[in-house]
Design a protein around this motif. Structure first.
Motif, PDB file in Angstrom:
ATOM      1  N   GLY A 148      22.512  54.383  73.151  1.00 50.41           N
ATOM      2  CA  GLY A 148      21.216  54.354  72.486  1.00 50.41           C
ATOM      3  C   GLY A 148      20.695  52.928  72.344  1.00 50.41           C
ATOM      4  O   GLY A 148      21.466  52.016  72.026  1.00 50.41           O
ATOM      5  N   ARG A 149      19.399  52.731  72.585  1.00 53.43           N
ATOM      6  CA  ARG A 149      18.832  51.379  72.471  1.00 53.43           C
ATOM      7  C   ARG A 149      18.581  51.068  71.007  1.00 53.43           C
ATOM      8  O   ARG A 149      17.895  51.814  70.309  1.00 53.43           O
ATOM      9  N   VAL A 152      26.621  41.742  78.385  1.00 52.48           N
ATOM     10  CA  VAL A 152      27.816  41.273  77.692  1.00 52.48           C
ATOM     11  C   VAL A 152      27.966  42.129  76.437  1.00 52.48           C
ATOM     12  O   VAL A 152      26.986  42.635  75.891  1.00 52.48           O
ATOM     13  N   VAL A 153      29.217  42.322  75.997  1.00 52.25           N
ATOM     14  CA  VAL A 153      29.504  43.170  74.838  1.00 52.25           C
ATOM     15  C   VAL A 153      29.931  42.297  73.657  1.00 52.25           C
ATOM     16  O   VAL A 153      30.741  41.371  73.818  1.00 52.25           O
ATOM     17  N   ASP A 154      29.394  42.604  72.468  1.00 50.37           N
ATOM     18  CA  ASP A 154      29.754  41.821  71.279  1.00 50.37           C
ATOM     19  C   ASP A 154      30.974  42.422  70.582  1.00 50.37           C
ATOM     20  O   ASP A 154      31.579  43.402  71.056  1.00 50.37           O
ATOM     21  N   ALA A 155      31.336  41.822  69.441  1.00 45.38           N
ATOM     22  CA  ALA A 155      32.547  42.237  68.732  1.00 45.38           C
ATOM     23  C   ALA A 155      32.426  43.619  68.126  1.00 45.38           C
ATOM     24  O   ALA A 155      33.434  44.243  67.778  1.00 45.38           O
ATOM     25  N   ASP A 156      31.202  44.122  67.987  1.00 49.79           N
ATOM     26  CA  ASP A 156      30.974  45.463  67.443  1.00 49.79           C
ATOM     27  C   ASP A 156      30.831  46.514  68.538  1.00 49.79           C
ATOM     28  O   ASP A 156      30.544  47.679  68.240  1.00 49.79           O
ATOM     29  N   GLY A 157      31.000  46.111  69.793  1.00 48.51           N
ATOM     30  CA  GLY A 157      30.911  47.054  70.898  1.00 48.51           C
ATOM     31  C   GLY A 157      29.510  47.269  71.420  1.00 48.51           C
ATOM     32  O   GLY A 157      29.299  48.098  72.307  1.00 48.51           O
ATOM     33  N   GLN A 158      28.520  46.543  70.891  1.00 45.67           N
ATOM     34  CA  GLN A 158      27.149  46.682  71.356  1.00 45.67           C
ATOM     35  C   GLN A 158      26.957  45.944  72.684  1.00 45.67           C
ATOM     36  O   GLN A 158      27.520  44.867  72.885  1.00 45.67           O
ATOM     37  N   ILE A 159      26.174  46.536  73.562  1.00 47.82           N
ATOM     38  CA  ILE A 159      25.970  46.026  74.919  1.00 47.82           C
ATOM     39  C   ILE A 159      24.626  45.306  74.968  1.00 47.82           C
ATOM     40  O   ILE A 159      23.572  45.921  74.744  1.00 47.82           O
ATOM     41  N   TRP A 160      24.648  43.996  75.263  1.00 48.32           N
ATOM     42  CA  TRP A 160      23.445  43.177  75.341  1.00 48.32           C
ATOM     43  C   TRP A 160      23.089  43.025  76.817  1.00 48.32           C
ATOM     44  O   TRP A 160      23.811  42.385  77.580  1.00 48.32           O
ATOM     45  N   ASN A 161      21.960  43.625  77.207  1.00 46.33           N
ATOM     46  CA  ASN A 161      21.581  43.689  78.620  1.00 46.33           C
ATOM     47  C   ASN A 161      20.296  42.921  78.888  1.00 46.33           C
ATOM     48  O   ASN A 161      19.307  43.064  78.169  1.00 46.33           O
ATOM     49  N   ALA A 162      20.318  42.105  79.943  1.00 44.02           N
ATOM     50  CA  ALA A 162      19.106  41.430  80.408  1.00 44.02           C
ATOM     51  C   ALA A 162      18.304  42.411  81.252  1.00 44.02           C
ATOM     52  O   ALA A 162      18.799  42.940  82.246  1.00 44.02           O
ATOM     53  N   CYS A 163      17.056  42.652  80.839  1.00 45.25           N
ATOM     54  CA  CYS A 163      16.202  43.600  81.555  1.00 45.25           C
ATOM     55  C   CYS A 163      15.337  42.819  82.537  1.00 45.25           C
ATOM     56  O   CYS A 163      14.317  42.229  82.171  1.00 45.25           O
ATOM     57  N   TRP A 164      15.766  42.794  83.784  1.00 43.79           N
ATOM     58  CA  TRP A 164      15.084  42.074  84.863  1.00 43.79           C
ATOM     59  C   TRP A 164      13.689  42.656  85.083  1.00 43.79           C
ATOM     60  O   TRP A 164      13.520  43.853  85.229  1.00 43.79           O
ATOM     61  N   GLY A 165      12.703  41.769  85.084  1.00 40.13           N
ATOM     62  CA  GLY A 165      11.340  42.213  85.313  1.00 40.13           C
ATOM     63  C   GLY A 165      10.571  42.560  84.059  1.00 40.13           C
ATOM     64  O   GLY A 165       9.363  42.779  84.112  1.00 40.13           O
ATOM     65  N   ALA A 166      11.255  42.597  82.908  1.00 39.02           N
ATOM     66  CA  ALA A 166      10.598  42.957  81.652  1.00 39.02           C
ATOM     67  C   ALA A 166      10.611  41.828  80.632  1.00 39.02           C
ATOM     68  O   ALA A 166      10.017  41.956  79.560  1.00 39.02           O
ATOM     69  N   GLY A 167      11.332  40.732  80.932  1.00 38.97           N
ATOM     70  CA  GLY A 167      11.352  39.595  80.027  1.00 38.97           C
ATOM     71  C   GLY A 167      11.946  39.898  78.675  1.00 38.97           C
ATOM     72  O   GLY A 167      11.409  39.509  77.638  1.00 38.97           O
ATOM     73  N   ARG A 168      13.093  40.594  78.666  1.00 44.00           N
ATOM     74  CA  ARG A 168      13.681  40.909  77.371  1.00 44.00           C
ATOM     75  C   ARG A 168      15.189  41.143  77.503  1.00 44.00           C
ATOM     76  O   ARG A 168      15.720  41.348  78.590  1.00 44.00           O
ATOM     77  N   ILE A 169      15.840  41.127  76.352  1.00 46.14           N
ATOM     78  CA  ILE A 169      17.222  41.564  76.195  1.00 46.14           C
ATOM     79  C   ILE A 169      17.208  42.869  75.411  1.00 46.14           C
ATOM     80  O   ILE A 169      16.609  42.948  74.327  1.00 46.14           O
ATOM     81  N   ASP A 170      17.836  43.899  75.954  1.00 43.23           N
ATOM     82  CA  ASP A 170      17.982  45.170  75.252  1.00 43.23           C
ATOM     83  C   ASP A 170      19.407  45.281  74.727  1.00 43.23           C
ATOM     84  O   ASP A 170      20.367  44.967  75.450  1.00 43.23           O
ATOM     85  N   VAL A 171      19.542  45.744  73.490  1.00 45.83           N
ATOM     86  CA  VAL A 171      20.857  45.927  72.871  1.00 45.83           C
ATOM     87  C   VAL A 171      21.102  47.426  72.731  1.00 45.83           C
ATOM     88  O   VAL A 171      20.292  48.141  72.121  1.00 45.83           O
ATOM     89  N   TYR A 172      22.223  47.881  73.297  1.00 46.32           N
ATOM     90  CA  TYR A 172      22.569  49.301  73.295  1.00 46.32           C
ATOM     91  C   TYR A 172      23.837  49.544  72.480  1.00 46.32           C
ATOM     92  O   TYR A 172      24.751  48.704  72.441  1.00 46.32           O
ATOM     93  N   SER A 173      23.919  50.708  71.875  1.00 48.64           N
ATOM     94  CA  SER A 173      25.145  51.139  71.206  1.00 48.64           C
ATOM     95  C   SER A 173      26.173  51.550  72.250  1.00 48.64           C
ATOM     96  O   SER A 173      25.828  51.785  73.418  1.00 48.64           O
ATOM     97  N   PRO A 174      27.450  51.677  71.867  1.00 44.51           N
ATOM     98  CA  PRO A 174      28.460  52.163  72.817  1.00 44.51           C
ATOM     99  C   PRO A 174      28.171  53.573  73.321  1.00 44.51           C
ATOM    100  O   PRO A 174      28.721  53.993  74.338  1.00 44.51           O
ATOM    101  N   GLN A 175      27.290  54.303  72.628  1.00 44.95           N
ATOM    102  CA  GLN A 175      26.921  55.651  73.064  1.00 44.95           C
ATOM    103  C   GLN A 175      25.687  55.642  73.971  1.00 44.95           C
ATOM    104  O   GLN A 175      25.273  56.689  74.464  1.00 44.95           O
TER     105      GLN A 175
END
Length: 294
Positions: free
Chosen positions: A228-229, A203-226
């Motif tokens: 970068g983690r 899902v994408v937040d109001a700043d354009g950052q991408i919040w991704n569920a990492c299946w198998g790793a037990g975490r949420i990764d947040v990425y920039s629109p470019q």
């Protein structure tokens, strides 16, 4: 990158076989999500703390709000209009209903009201799925030969769409017409996932950052629109599957999870697998738009 520990609670201790498709209705303070493989729809009223489970009678993976009385449910054989008052479901249109080997998976509504819908093989057969767009009541195929469609989400201005094929470990970015939510160019690789786990729902937040569920790793990764983690947040279940912004100010993160393909030993080692969590992340989330049928 070090994983952050943020305040985390269990929204639902019901263990979903394959929890997926969370969304949130700001007007009613209600979170919705699915257990795809068990054909269940969860409804959680956050202010009261009450949760209901609805048996759908079919696999389903996502919904879009049509209006205060109706939802559009994406199921294994088509799209159904569901009345909130009594739960009655009426077929709106079939989708891959003639192919018993596929089911729906990741989906999300674009700001224009266009609904992007992913399908996949029931056993993740290579290239068996696709991504479609429901635009003003008409379905068209956008991207064929997808193995595991995930991470469907959109930039705040509606001009970029994202999707992943988990099997390829790639997150793509696609230029869109913001007025229609339809592509105006070809997908390009935004990032290639490496290491433990795989790209699942985003899902994408109001700043354009991408919040991704990492299946198998037990975490949420947040990425920039470019691509970068920026951050990694721990989730107390290994198979985290999809996030959604919730709460009156959309600052908290709901995360679904799954115990799919886990044997007894794996489940014993991961006792909260399949639970649904709330993470206090102080995000600047965005409300999900309504789907437009006409």
């Amino acid at each position: 990158m070090t994983e952050e520990e943020v305040p985390t609670s269990v929204l639902s201790a019901e263990h979903c076989h394959l929890g997926e498709g969370p969304t949130y209705d700001v007007a009613t303070d209600t979170a919705w999500w699915f257990d795809i493989l068990e054909g269940r729809l969860f409804e959680a009223h956050l202010s009261s703390g009450s949760t209901r489970v609805h048996a759908l009678g079919r696999m389903a993976s996502a919904l879009g709000r049509i209006d205060a009385e109706r939802q559009l449910i994406v199921a294994e054989d088509g799209l159904y209009i569901r009345d909130l008052a009594d739960g009655a479901m009426t077929l709106f249109c079939p989708l891959e209903a003639d192919n018993p080997g596929t089911r729906s998976n990741d989906c999300r509504v674009h700001q224009s009201g266009t609904f992007w819908i992913g399908t996949m093989g029931r056993h993740a057969e290579p290239g068996a799925g696709a991504i479609y767009a429901l635009h003003r009541g008409n379905i068209s195929m956008l991207f064929p030969r997808i193995s595991i469609p995930n991470s469907i989400c959109f930039s705040p201005d509606g001009a970029t769409g994202y999707f992943a094929d988990t099997a390829r470990a790639v997150l793509y970015a696609v230029p869109l017409n913001p007025a229609t939510g339809l592509p105006r160019g070809e997908p390009e690789v935004l990032l290639r996932h490496t290491g433990i786990g795989g790209l699942d729902g985003s899902v994408v937040d109001a700043d354009g950052q991408i919040w991704n569920a990492c299946w198998g790793a037990g975490r949420i990764d947040v990425y920039s629109p470019q691509g970068g983690r920026l951050r990694s947040l721990r989730v107390p279940a290994r198979q985290a599957s999809c996030p959604a912004f919730i709460g009156p100010d959309l600052s908290r993160l709901l995360v679904t999870s799954a115990w799919e393909n886990m044997d007894d030993a794996a489940r014993a080692a991961d006792p909260q697998a399949g639970c649904t969590f709330l993470l206090d992340v102080s995000a600047r989330g965005r409300a999900e738009p309504d789907v437009k049928l006409a």
